[in-house]
Design an enzyme around this catalytic site. Structure first.
Site, PDB file in Angstrom:
ATOM      1  CB  CYS A 113      -0.951  -0.057   1.191  1.00 45.70           C
ATOM      2  SG  CYS A 113      -2.354   1.057   1.112  1.00 45.70           S
ATOM      3  CG  HIS A 114      -0.301   4.941   1.384  1.00 43.20           C
ATOM      4  ND1 HIS A 114      -1.513   4.296   1.271  1.00 43.20           N
ATOM      5  CD2 HIS A 114      -0.463   6.141   0.799  1.00 43.20           C
ATOM      6  CE1 HIS A 114      -2.372   5.080   0.650  1.00 43.20           C
ATOM      7  NE2 HIS A 114      -1.760   6.206   0.344  1.00 43.20           N
ATOM      8  N   GLY A 115       3.253   1.771   2.222  1.00 45.47           N
ATOM      9  CA  GLY A 115       4.513   1.421   2.872  1.00 45.47           C
ATOM     10  C   GLY A 115       5.765   1.859   2.129  1.00 45.47           C
TER      11      GLY A 115
END
Length: 185
Positions: A113-115
């Site tokens: 995801c936004h990791g």
């Protein structure tokens, strides 16, 4: 195949705002394969989890401060998403330094995801093939990554996925990747 990660220790780097399922489901898969995990964060106590960034989704206890952790203590690194989580990590010197040192060690890193925002800040995505949540793909491109829209992308030490919808494939991939990775000396 229930113990392919026995003896492996995985760092999960997260902060307030972590997407609950992106920490919980991969951690469950890792535990199911025999790994030990530790949640590292930028403050002690507990971190607040979210569901789809909007709703409170409980807390996770912090096992260790990232400032007190060493990449040498772990065999793999998991960077879950949620918008607020990596946004806090990428402005924290200790978190960014830990990620950079970990990547430099050659050990496996998984992110969803936004990791990957923290990977961008650590300047370790240049020339790498990754996927992510659509809104950060431009950031990845600007940092030199080749960005693709696929369920799971494996490029060397990196395993990445786009969103919670990809968790079944992501969890299977990280167990396999973490199991096959050699332990650098």
């Amino acid at each position: 195949m229930a113990h392919e990660l026995r003896g492996r220790k995985v760092a999960i780097l997260a902060a307030d705002g972590v997407e609950r399922v992106e920490l919980e489901q991969p951690r469950g898969a890792l535990h199911g394969a025999g790994a030990e995990t530790e949640v590292l964060s930028i403050h002690p106590g507990e971190i607040q989890a979210r569901q789809w960034d909007l709703d409170s989704a409980g807390t996770f206890p912090v096992d260790r401060l990232v400032s007190d952790a060493s990449a040498d203590d772990y065999d793999a690194l998991l960077l879950p998403g949620g918008t607020m989580n990596p946004d806090q990590l990428r402005v924290n010197e200790d978190a960014v330094g830990f990620v950079k040192t970990f990547v430099d060690s050659g050990k496996p890193v998984a992110t969803i995801c936004h990791g990957p925002w923290t990977l961008v800040e650590a300047d370790v995505v240049r020339g790498r093939r990754l996927t992510s949540w659509p809104s950060i793909r431009t950031d990845l491109r600007h940092a030199g990554a080749e960005v693709v829209d696929e369920e799971v992308v494996i490029d060397g030490q990196f395993t990445s996925s786009r969103s919670p919808a990809d968790l079944p494939a992501f969890c299977a991939a990280i167990v396999e990747q973490f199991a096959h990775a050699g332990r650098p000396v």
